[in-house]
Design a protein around this motif. Structure first.
Motif, PDB file in Angstrom:
ATOM      1  N   TYR A   1      -6.651   0.317 -12.509  1.00 40.01           N
ATOM      2  CA  TYR A   1      -6.796   0.527 -11.064  1.00 40.01           C
ATOM      3  C   TYR A   1      -8.184   0.978 -10.631  1.00 40.01           C
ATOM      4  CZ  TYR A   1      -1.721   0.208 -10.695  1.00 40.01           C
ATOM      5  OH  TYR A   1      -0.429  -0.234 -10.718  1.00 40.01           O
TER       6      TYR A   1
ATOM      7  N   SER B   1      -7.902  -3.014  -9.408  1.00 41.44           N
ATOM      8  CA  SER B   1      -7.702  -2.252  -8.176  1.00 41.44           C
ATOM      9  C   SER B   1      -6.240  -2.330  -7.753  1.00 41.44           C
ATOM     10  CB  SER B   1      -8.579  -2.805  -7.049  1.00 41.44           C
ATOM     11  OG  SER B   1      -8.117  -4.078  -6.642  1.00 41.44           O
ATOM     12  N   PRO B   2      -5.769  -1.361  -6.968  1.00 40.90           N
ATOM     13  CA  PRO B   2      -4.387  -1.437  -6.454  1.00 40.90           C
ATOM     14  C   PRO B   2      -4.154  -2.689  -5.616  1.00 40.90           C
ATOM     15  CG  PRO B   2      -5.257   0.784  -6.179  1.00 40.90           C
ATOM     16  CD  PRO B   2      -6.400  -0.074  -6.610  1.00 40.90           C
TER      17      PRO B   2
ATOM     18  N   LYS C   1       0.252  -3.236   1.096  1.00 33.68           N
ATOM     19  CA  LYS C   1      -0.874  -3.000   0.197  1.00 33.68           C
ATOM     20  C   LYS C   1      -1.416  -1.577   0.355  1.00 33.68           C
ATOM     21  CE  LYS C   1      -3.571  -6.447  -0.561  1.00 33.68           C
ATOM     22  NZ  LYS C   1      -4.628  -7.500  -0.503  1.00 33.68           N
ATOM     23  N   LYS C   2      -1.481  -1.075   1.592  1.00 35.66           N
ATOM     24  CA  LYS C   2      -1.986   0.282   1.823  1.00 35.66           C
ATOM     25  C   LYS C   2      -1.052   1.345   1.237  1.00 35.66           C
ATOM     26  CE  LYS C   2      -4.741  -0.571   5.993  1.00 35.66           C
ATOM     27  NZ  LYS C   2      -4.929  -0.238   7.438  1.00 35.66           N
TER      28      LYS C   2
ATOM     29  N   THR D   1      -1.367   1.446  -2.500  1.00 36.79           N
ATOM     30  CA  THR D   1      -2.596   2.153  -2.878  1.00 36.79           C
ATOM     31  C   THR D   1      -2.413   3.660  -2.781  1.00 36.79           C
ATOM     32  OG1 THR D   1      -3.937   0.290  -2.081  1.00 36.79           O
ATOM     33  CG2 THR D   1      -5.053   2.407  -2.357  1.00 36.79           C
TER      34      THR D   1
END
Length: 691
Positions: free
Chosen positions: A211, A220-221, A628-629, A632
Motif C-alpha cells: 500500500y 496503493s489503496p 475508494k476513499k 483508503t
C-alpha cells in the motif's frame, strides 16, 4: 504451487533457527539460574514462572501465543475467499474471547490463586468427576490446537521449499522442546517476545510494499480497489453483494463470523496455554494484560487479510500468479502465493520465517501447557499421589518431549487422511466449545454444581458431535471429510456445543444450586497434597546438594511494588521466607480484584458490542460496497493500529525490563557480584518482577 526454495532451505530454517533459539533461550535460562532466586529447576518456576511475570512481557506473550499459523494463514484465506470482511471477522473472533478472558483472569487470582491448571480447579470444586471432565476438555483442545499449529506450518514449509511434510511435522516440535525442557514457562515468555519482533517488522514491510508504493503491481489503496473491482466483474464471489470483494454483505462471511466467535471461545477457555499465562502473571496485571493483548493482537490477522489475502485475490487473474488448488487454499497457501507474487523471493522468505516463528512460539506454549496437565493432573493426581514437587517437575520435563512426539504423530495422521488446518479450525468448536461455560463459571459463579459442570462440558460435546454428523448427512447427503468441513455443517456443531454446554451447566445449577465458599479453594494446590514429609525433605535435600546449596528455602530481600488500581504506588520491603518449589500462600487484594472484574466486564462488553455488532452489522445489513476513499481510510486506520501494536509488543517490554537488563549487565560484567551458591542466604537477590 511450485517450491521457490530448495529443500535445504527448509531444513536450514528449522534446524538453524531452531538451534539458534535453543542456544539463546538456554543462555537466558543459565543467567536466570545463576543470578536470580527463581530457578528453572523449581516446580512453580518451571510451570508458572513463579507467578510474577510483569505487564509488558505478559502482553507480548498473549499476542504471540495467539499468533499461531492459523492466525496468519486462515485470516488471509478468508479475505482471499470472501473479500474485505474475511480477516476482520477472523480478528473479531479472537478479540472478543481474549478480552472476555480478562474477566475470568481476575477471578482466577481472586478465587483460586494457587491452582496451576484449570482441571485442578475442577477437582478442588467438584471432586474427581469434575477433574476428569475438565482434563478431557483440556487434552482434547490441546491435541487439536497442537495439530492445527503444526499442519499450518508444515504445509507452508513444504509449499515454499519442497521439504518433506512429515519431516517438518516432527522436527519443528522437537526443536521447540529443547529450550522448553530447560527453561520452562519463563523461557516461553522470552521466546514469545523474541519471535514477535521480527513478525511485526515483516508485517510492516508487507503493508508498505502493498500500500505504500513498494510494489509496482499494486502500490496503493486506490490500485488495490481497482484490481479487486476488476476481479469481481470477471470472477464474482457467490453470495456476496454484487459479487464484490469490497463488501461486508456476505452470507458465507456472516456464517464464518459466528464460527470464528464460537471456535475462539472454546480455544481460549479450554487451552491450558492461556491459563498458564494468566496464572503466571502478577495478580493485579493479569486482566489488564489480557485486555491490552486482545486489542494489540486484533490488527495482526486483519493486516494479513488486507495485505496478502486481498493482494493475492487482486492479482489472481494475472498470468504469472501461481495457480492454487482447493486443497492448497484450505491449507492457507493464499498468503504464501500473495507474498511470492507481490514481493518476490524476499516476500516468500519473509513468510517462511514468519510462519516458523509463529509456529515455534505458539507451540512452545502448548508444550509447557500439556506437560503441566500430564504431570500435575495425570501423574500427581492418579499415578503417584504422594509425588514430591521435584518428582512432578521431572515428569513435566519428560512430558515436554512426549507431547512433541505425540503432536507430530497426530498431525502426520491428520495430514495422511487429508485433514488440513482449515478443516480443524471448523471442527475445533465442536470439540471444545461445550466446556466454555462450565470452566469459566467454575471461577466466577459459586452456584455452579458438579452435575452442571460435568454434563455441560462432556454432554454438550457429545450432543455437538451428534448434531454435526446428522446435519452433514441431512444437508449434503453423505458424511465424508470434505462435507464435514462445510461452513453450515460446522456452524451447526459449533453452535450446539457452545449453547448446550451453557444450557446444561446453568440449568442443572439453577435446579439445585450449590453455595460454594471460595475460601475452600483459595491458597490450595494439589501439588502439596498427600506429601510424605520425610520423603519431601529427602527430595529437597538431594536437590539442594545437587545445586550446591544448603537448602531450597531462601531468605530473599524482596522489594515489591505496592500496586493499587489507579497505578499510583508505594514500596515496602522485608524478609520473606519462600519455598521456591511450591506456589506460595499470599494475601489476596480482593477489593482491587473485584474492581478489576467490574471494570473489565464493562470494557469487554463494550468492545464486543462495538467490533462484533456496531461496526460489522450495519455494513452486513446494508447493500454497500466500499468506495475508494473509504477503503483508503480503512487501510490508514489499519496502519496506525499496527504501529500501536508494535509499540505495545516491542517498546513497552524493553522499557519495562530496563532495570533488569541493567542489573544483569552489572552481574555478568562482574561490576556487581552475585553468588547464589553456598552464600545465597545472605545475599540480596534481584527480584524477578523486573524480568
Amino acid at each position: 504451487m511450485q517450491p521457490v526454495f530448495s529443500q535445504g532451505v527448509g531444513y536450514g530454517v528449522i534446524l538453524g533457527l531452531g538451534v539458534f533459539f535453543a542456544v539463546v533461550m538456554n543462555t537466558v535460562t543459565y543467567l536466570q539460574n545463576r543470578f536470580f532466586s527463581s530457578k528453572s529447576s523449581q516446580a512453580d518456576e518451571f510451570t508458572a514462572a513463579s507467578r510474577n511475570v510483569p505487564l509488558g512481557l505478559m502482553v507480548v506473550s498473549i499476542v504471540s501465543s495467539w499468533c499461531w499459523s492459523l492466525t496468519l494463514l486462515q485470516s488471509a484465506t478468508e479475505s482471499y475467499n470472501y473479500g474485505i470482511s474475511g480477516s476482520y471477522f477472523y480478528a473479531v473472533g479472537g478479540l472478543i474471547q481474549v478480552s472476555v478472558f480478562s474477566i475470568v483472569a481476575s477471578k482466577v487470582k481472586a478465587n483460586a490463586n494457587l491452582v496451576t491448571t484449570f482441571p485442578e480447579a475442577g477437582y478442588l470444586r467438584f471432586g474427581n468427576m469434575g477433574h476428569l471432565a475438565f482434563l478431557w476438555c483440556g487434552i482434547a483442545c490441546n491435541t487439536i490446537v497442537s495439530a492445527c499449529i503444526l499442519l499450518g506450518g508444515g504445509a507452508v514449509i513444504n509449499a515454499i521449499t519442497g521439504m518433506n511434510t512429515y519431516a517438518a511435522l516432527y522436527l519443528v516440535p522437537l526443536v521447540c522442546a529443547i529450550y522448553v525442557y530447560f527453561g520452562g514457562l519463563r523461557a516461553t515468555f522470552i521466546s514469545d517476545a523474541m519471535h514477535t519482533f521480527p513478525l511485526l517488522v515483516f508485517l510492516i514491510i508487507f503493508v508498505f510494499v502493498v500500500y505504500g508504493g513498494g510494489s509496482s503491481i499494486i502500490g496503493s489503496p486506490g490500485k488495490m480497489w481497482d484490481l479487486l473491482t476488476e476481479v469481481a466483474h470477471k470472477n464474482p464471489v457467490n453470495d456476496n453483494y454484487h459479487g464484490s470483494f469490497l463488501t461486508f454483505r456476505s452470507k458465507d462471511g456472516g456464517i464464518f463470523l459466528f464460527i470464528s466467535i464460537i471456535t475462539g471461545f472454546g480455544l481460549v477457555v479450554l487451552d491450558q496455554a492461556y491459563w498458564s499465562r494468566a496464572i503466571a502473571a502478577q495478580p493485579l496485571k493479569t486482566s489488564k494484560a489480557y485486555f491490552i493483548g486482545a486489542v494489540a493482537w486484533f490488527v495482526i490477522p486483519w493486516t494479513m487479510g488486507l495485505c496478502l489475502g486481498l493482494g493475492a485475490r487482486a492479482t489472481s487473474l494475472m498470468a504469472d500468479f501461481p495457480e492454487l488448488s482447493t486443497s492448497e487454499i484450505s491449507a492457507g497457501l493464499s498468503a504464501v502465493a500473495g507474498a511470492s507474487h507481490l514481493v518476490g523471493k524476499a516476500g516468500t522468505g519473509m513468510i517462511l520465517v514468519m510462519i516458523f516463528l509463529s509456529v515455534t512460539s505458539s507451540f512452545s506454549g502448548e508444550l509447557i501447557a500439556t506437560s503441566t496437565l500430564l504431570s500435575y493432573d495425570v501423574y500427581k493426581k492418579y499415578i503417584r499421589k504422594n509425588a514430591s514437587p521435584h518428582e512432578v517437575l521431572v515428569v513435566s520435563k519428560y512430558c515436554v518431549f512426549l507431547w512433541a512426539i505425540f503432536a507430530g504423530s497426530i498431525a502426520s495422521i491428520f495430514h495422511a487422511v487429508g485433514i488440513s488446518m482449515g478443516w480443524l479450525f471448523n471442527f475445533l468448536g465442536c470439540a471444545t466449545a461445550s466446556g466454555v461455560f462450565p470452566v469459566a463459571l467454575t471461577f466466577t459463579w459459586n452456584k455452579l454444581n458438579r452435575w452442571g459442570a460435568v454434563s455441560g462440558s462432556i454432554g454438550g460435546m457429545i450432543l455437538a458431535i451428534i448434531v454435526w454428523l446428522i446435519t452433514c448427512k441431512a444437508y449434503l447427503g453423505e458424511i465424508n471429510v470434505d462435507n464435514l468441513a462445510n461452513r453450515w455443517v460446522s456452524f451447526a456443531g459449533n453452535a450446539t456445543a457452545l449453547f448446550m454446554g451453557g444450557i446444561l451447566s446453568i440449568g442443572f445449577s439453577l435446579w439445585r444450586p450449590d453455595n460454594f465458599d471460595w475460601d475452600d479453594i483459595r491458597n490450595r494446590t494439589i501439588l502439596s497434597e498427600n506429601l510424605d514429609d520425610s520423603k519431601s525433605k529427602a527430595f529437597s535435600t538431594e536437590k539442594a546438594n545437587a545445586e550446591g546449596t544448603e537448602k531450597i528455602q531462601y531468605e530473599v530481600e524482596v522489594t515489591r511494588e505496592a500496586e493499587v488500581f489507579d497505578e499510583s504506588s508505594s514500596t515496602s520491603s522485608g524478609k520473606v521466607s519462600r519455598d521456591l518449589d511450591l506456589p506460595q500462600e499470599e494475601d489476596i487484594p480482593l477489593d482491587k480484584l473485584r474492581r478489576q472484574f467490574k471494570l473489565f466486564t464493562i470494557l469487554s462488553i463494550t468492545f464486543a458490542a462495538i467490533f462484533a455488532i456496531a461496526v460489522p452489522i450495519p455494513m452486513i445489513a446494508s447493500p454497500y460496497v466500499y468506495s475508494k476513499k473509504f477503503f483508503t481510510f480503512v487501510v490508514v486506520v489499519n496502519i496506525l493500529w499496527l504501529f500501536s501494536t508494535f509499540f505495545v509488543c516491542v517498546i513497552l517490554p524493553v522499557f519495562e525490563s530496563r532495570h533488569f537488563l541493567k542489573k544483569l549487565i552489572l552481574h555478568v560484567s562482574g561490576i556487581r557480584k552475585a553468588d547464589f551458591g553456598n552464600n545465597a542466604k545472605n545475599e540480596t537477590i534481584v527480584e524477578e518482577e523486573d524480568i
